[in-house]
Structures are given as structure tokens and as C-alpha cells.
Enzyme design. Sequence first.
Site, PDB file in Angstrom:
ATOM      1  N   ASP A  38      -5.026  -8.722  -4.153  1.00 53.77           N
ATOM      2  CA  ASP A  38      -5.200  -9.729  -3.105  1.00 53.77           C
ATOM      3  C   ASP A  38      -5.551 -11.090  -3.679  1.00 53.77           C
ATOM      4  O   ASP A  38      -5.087 -12.113  -3.175  1.00 53.77           O
ATOM      5  CB  ASP A  38      -6.289  -9.284  -2.112  1.00 53.77           C
ATOM      6  CG  ASP A  38      -5.732  -8.318  -1.083  1.00 53.77           C
ATOM      7  OD1 ASP A  38      -4.619  -8.579  -0.584  1.00 53.77           O
ATOM      8  OD2 ASP A  38      -6.373  -7.301  -0.790  1.00 53.77           O
TER       9      ASP A  38
ATOM     10  N   CYS B 183     -10.101  -3.746 -10.373  1.00 50.37           N
ATOM     11  CA  CYS B 183      -9.500  -2.535  -9.809  1.00 50.37           C
ATOM     12  C   CYS B 183      -8.135  -2.788  -9.161  1.00 50.37           C
ATOM     13  O   CYS B 183      -7.603  -1.919  -8.483  1.00 50.37           O
ATOM     14  CB  CYS B 183     -10.445  -1.854  -8.832  1.00 50.37           C
ATOM     15  SG  CYS B 183     -10.930  -2.884  -7.464  1.00 50.37           S
TER      16      CYS B 183
ATOM     17  N   GLU C  38     -11.794 -10.855  -4.013  1.00 47.80           N
ATOM     18  CA  GLU C  38     -10.351 -10.939  -3.806  1.00 47.80           C
ATOM     19  C   GLU C  38      -9.963 -12.147  -2.959  1.00 47.80           C
ATOM     20  O   GLU C  38      -8.797 -12.472  -2.826  1.00 47.80           O
ATOM     21  CB  GLU C  38      -9.807  -9.630  -3.199  1.00 47.80           C
ATOM     22  CG  GLU C  38     -10.567  -9.128  -1.990  1.00 47.80           C
ATOM     23  CD  GLU C  38     -10.154  -7.722  -1.568  1.00 47.80           C
ATOM     24  OE1 GLU C  38      -9.131  -7.218  -2.052  1.00 47.80           O
ATOM     25  OE2 GLU C  38     -10.858  -7.130  -0.725  1.00 47.80           O
TER      26      GLU C  38
ATOM     27  N   HIS D 178       0.823  -1.206   0.000  1.00 43.40           N
ATOM     28  CA  HIS D 178       0.000   0.000   0.000  1.00 43.40           C
ATOM     29  C   HIS D 178       0.855   1.252   0.000  1.00 43.40           C
ATOM     30  O   HIS D 178       0.435   2.297  -0.479  1.00 43.40           O
ATOM     31  CB  HIS D 178      -0.997  -0.023   1.151  1.00 43.40           C
ATOM     32  CG  HIS D 178      -2.103  -0.970   0.863  1.00 43.40           C
ATOM     33  ND1 HIS D 178      -2.096  -2.271   1.299  1.00 43.40           N
ATOM     34  CD2 HIS D 178      -3.198  -0.841   0.072  1.00 43.40           C
ATOM     35  CE1 HIS D 178      -3.154  -2.885   0.829  1.00 43.40           C
ATOM     36  NE2 HIS D 178      -3.841  -2.051   0.083  1.00 43.40           N
TER      37      HIS D 178
HETATM   38  C1  PEP Z   1      -6.892  -5.458  -4.540  1.00 40.81           C
HETATM   39  O1  PEP Z   1      -6.731  -6.245  -3.607  1.00 40.81           O
HETATM   40  O2  PEP Z   1      -6.668  -5.742  -5.735  1.00 40.81           O
HETATM   41  C2  PEP Z   1      -7.394  -4.080  -4.293  1.00 40.81           C
HETATM   42  C3  PEP Z   1      -7.757  -3.295  -5.282  1.00 40.81           C
HETATM   43  O3  PEP Z   1      -7.452  -3.636  -3.015  1.00 40.81           O
HETATM   44  P1  PEP Z   1      -6.176  -3.254  -2.116  1.00 40.81           P
HETATM   45  O4  PEP Z   1      -4.991  -3.130  -3.035  1.00 40.81           O
HETATM   46  O5  PEP Z   1      -6.531  -1.976  -1.426  1.00 40.81           O
HETATM   47  O6  PEP Z   1      -6.076  -4.397  -1.168  1.00 40.81           O
HETATM   48 MG    MG Z   2      -7.529  -5.858  -1.656  1.00 37.33          MG
END
Ligand code: PEP
Ligand code: MG
Length: 577
Positions: A463, A510, A439, A196
Amino acid sequence: MSSRIVIGGTAAARGMALGRARLVQPSQIRIDERPLAENEIEPEVERLRAALQHARDDLNVLREKLHGALAREVGEFIDAHSLILDDPELTEGLYALIRKGRYRAGAALKMQRDRLAAAFDAIDDPYFRSRREDIDHVIGRVQAVLNRDTTPAERQIAARVGTILVGDTIAPAEVAHLTEHGVLGLVTTGGSALSHSAILARSLRLPMVVGAREALERLTDDDLLLIDGGSGEIVAHPTAQDLAHYRQFQREQARSQDLLARFTHAPSLTGDGIHIHLYANAEMPADLAQAHACGAEGVGLYRTEFLFLQRRELPDEDEQFNAYRDVVMAMAGAPVTIRTLDLGADKADATGLALAAEPNPALGVRGVRLTLRRPAVFAAQLRAILRAGAFGPVRVLVPMVTIAEEIRAVRALIEDCARELRSSGHEIADHYELGAMIEVPAAAIALPTLIRHVDFVAIGTNDLTQYLLAADRNNDALGELYDPLHPAVLKLLAQIIAIGARAQKPVTLCGEMAADTRCTPLLLALGLTGFSMHPSSLLEVRQAVASCDHARLRKLASRLLRAQTRAGIERVLASAV
Ligand code: PEP
Ligand code: MG
């Protein structure tokens, strides 16, 4: 002249930056333990005298730069440190170590530090303990001067540019504050491009290189650094040629922005005219402005946890309402997908909301698992989203869904919140959509039944890849294995997309994969029609979409799913051109 050092790492956030190194956890300074020869003694005393003077000058410069309340607070430390530097007990002791013990300056400093530390440690008093820290800082400062390997010309450039932070890891909460403090780029020895922190760095347009294992060992504070977040290369003491390359990059950057500008107001159509929905992922207000400017169809993922990460107390309903309303207003009627809080794992917060320590946080109480256990906190967020929905279309997206009961529980809670808000006279959305992040592999596999409970799905490949391949997204040692193009991931993606189409429910992807133009033809071939990505990649993806022939790609889907390797996938795709 200081020699050029090249350190390799993994590209995490595109862009180049030129700046001074600031080591967050300075490496153990290498101490030369060899005794001095007779004729080296006096020059070494002089070298130390000069380094002490340099450290004093640095402190004076720092003092002059401070103003207001900060000057008072930090001034006290500077005074204490200056006193230590002038203390004859320290300096004479050091000179004696060099002259009598034939220690080199670095070794003498270490020796003095260890002696003084032992003396302070023996005293059980917090004041003396803090004095010990002061001594550590002062000696560290002199050591850094002694180790500083920069030419005066380099120092002149370095004084004019901002800093590049170099550390073991950098927490997402820290990243959020960095640009305000003149930080131009980030280098970490660990971490991964999927963390992140890296996602945030991309949001902030802060070039970042991760997994640069040797960075702390080989770099020194104030080294002039040129980092390339697109290739993962770090150059310390760059040559004139390196700097010319950097200027060239800046010129190309401006040119490609001009080229892409042609796609700003173009519709997102494949070469054969199929409309593909391109949405923006957003974390920061600047992302929204950019999303709007490049013609995103809406926000496909608004990660709300960043509202919670930068502070110690939880944001209340009104504060969240203001933030969500701003997002909805910024998108001027385009739909905004607000993801409910996804804390846990690598996004542990300072508010104490996430469980303190879990043996296996990625598989622990995160996302909807956490929010359902904290109904009051969750209700405040849901109420804020519903209220923001009075200003434009909102969609509620639930992270880490594993079973249908979780979605049913969230829907029930939203309904309760909506009833209460209406009866207390609040204006709220007359309509909202509820979706699940797909996910967790179980949710993907059970999607044929789960999909009845949602209005849309968003595939979180970051994820999904980690859980399907049992490969931690934050562990760069598994970089090779962590591959969203693994046949198992592609097969599951194809299934999710097909189930969504059959149920006539929108499917958007996403994860970071949506921004990777090398994956665009592949995802189109699998039938994906909704992509959500950081707005800085949106025009490139629109350009990639325009260069694809949708009908031809769709015919390749089954061959692509049989491909075993990246090269195999590329061969199949090449046949569509
Ligand atoms: C993902 O897991 O692909 C996602 C978009 O959420 P994050 O990266 O915030 O876990
Ligand atoms: Mg995620």
C-alpha cells in the site's frame, strides 16, 4: 490437429499447472456469418447434428457423476436442458435455417436463440424468464461444442486433469474456495500481481497469471492449457515439447526443494553473522504449518479479513478466538502478529460491514477507519485476540493508520476489553504489544512522533507504494509505474527503518517486496532487520541473506538512495559482491 496458442500475461503466483480451461465469462463466440455454398449445406446439417448429440452426451455424463442431494437439485436442470435439446421445434428450426437460409450452424443457433429470447422476453413471468436462461445455457453448450478445437488425444489428457479458471477478474473470496473444487490454476484478463486474489493464490500455491488480455477471446472451454505463473506464459494445446518442459519443471521443483531443505533449520544470518529476523505472513492453516516447518521466527502478519470474506454473516468473538488460538498454538511459543480487520477497497466483504459503495474506496473507509466506526465489531475481534494471547505471545497490528489518535483510540479500546475480560473471569494475555502498519505516507512522514504510541511497526510496502506513487496496486495498466524501487519509496523506507532503530522499536517489512530475493541486499543495505513474507519464500530469502555481507551493504546505503533507476541500484549492489 489444433494449433498451439501462446498468450502472454503477468506472473502473479509461481508454479506451473496443466489443466482444462474453464471460462468464467465465456467470450462472445465468434459467429461466421458467411452464407453456405450449395455443397456445404448437408455437411453443415451433419456438423450441427453431431454437436447436438455431443451436448446430449455431455449432459448424460454429468448426470451420472452426480450423487446425493446435488443429484436431485442439479438433475432438474439437466432434465430441462435435455428436453430443450430434444425439442423438435428447436432442432427442426435450426436445420431449416441451414437448409433454407444457408446459415452456418453457429449463426443458426444465434438466430434461434435471439428469436426465442424475444418471445420469452415478451412474457412477464419469472418462470418463463428462467426458461429463457435455460435456452441460453443449452445453446451456449452447443456453440461451445461447435467451437471446440481439440483433438481426441488432447481430450483424453484433458479429461484426466483438473481445471484452470479463466476470467476477467477473480474475487479473493472465490479464490479461497477454489482448490477444494479441483482448480489447479488461475488466469485473469485484468487484475495485478499485487491484488489480494494474487496474494491468496500464492498462499494456496495456486499458479496464477494476471493481465492476460487475450485469454477470454482466444481460449475455449476445455482447451488443454499449460500455464506458467512464474513467467506469465499461457500455452493452449501444448505440444509434446511443452509437456516435456512441464515435466522438467516438476523435476527441478523437487530438486530445488531438496537444496532449500538445507536452510530449513539454519539460523537466519548474513555472511558476516548478523541475525536477521524472518517471519511468516499467513492467511490459511497450511501457511502456519509451513511457517513452523521452515523455522519462521513467528508470524509477522496474520491477515484476519480472510475470516470475514468467505461468508455472509460476521464471525462472532468465540469463532474468532478459536481461529486465533489455533494460530498461536500452531506457532508453539513464537510470537504471532494478528492484524485487525482491514476491509474495504479491494477486499469488500459479503457481510455488509464495509460501506456499500464509495467513490474512491482505496482512499475511503478501510482498515482502522472502518473498525473504529464499528466499535462492537472491533471489540469482538480485540477480545478474541486478547483471549488467544493466553496461549502464547500475540501482537496486535493496526492497518491503515494515518494519525496517532487512531492508535490511541485502539489502545483505549483494548484496555477496556482487557478489563472486562478479566473481571468476567477470562484468561487473557498478561502482556500484548500494539503496532501500526506504516502504509499511509502521512504516517511514514510523521513517524518520529507517531512511534511513541506504538511498540513496533510493520511496513506495508504494497500500500505504501500505491499511495506514495498514486498508482493503484490493482491496476495492471500502471504496472511500470507501481515500483517499490522508486527512489521516493526507498527514501521513505530508509527513514522509517532509521526512526525505528533510533526509538529502539522493532521494524518489520511485510509487503510482497520482503519475499523478493532481488530486493534482499537492498533492504539489508537500508538497515532492515525484520522481514515477513509468505512461508513458501522464506527459505529462499534465508539463502539470500546468507549470501550477503551486511557491513559492506550498509556502507552502500547513501549511494543506493541516490540511484535513480533499477539498473543504477543493481550497479551499486554489484560493487558489494
Ligand atoms: C501491505 O499493504 O503491504 C500489506 C502487507 O498489507 P495488504 O497487502 O494486506 O494490504
Ligand atoms: Mg496494506
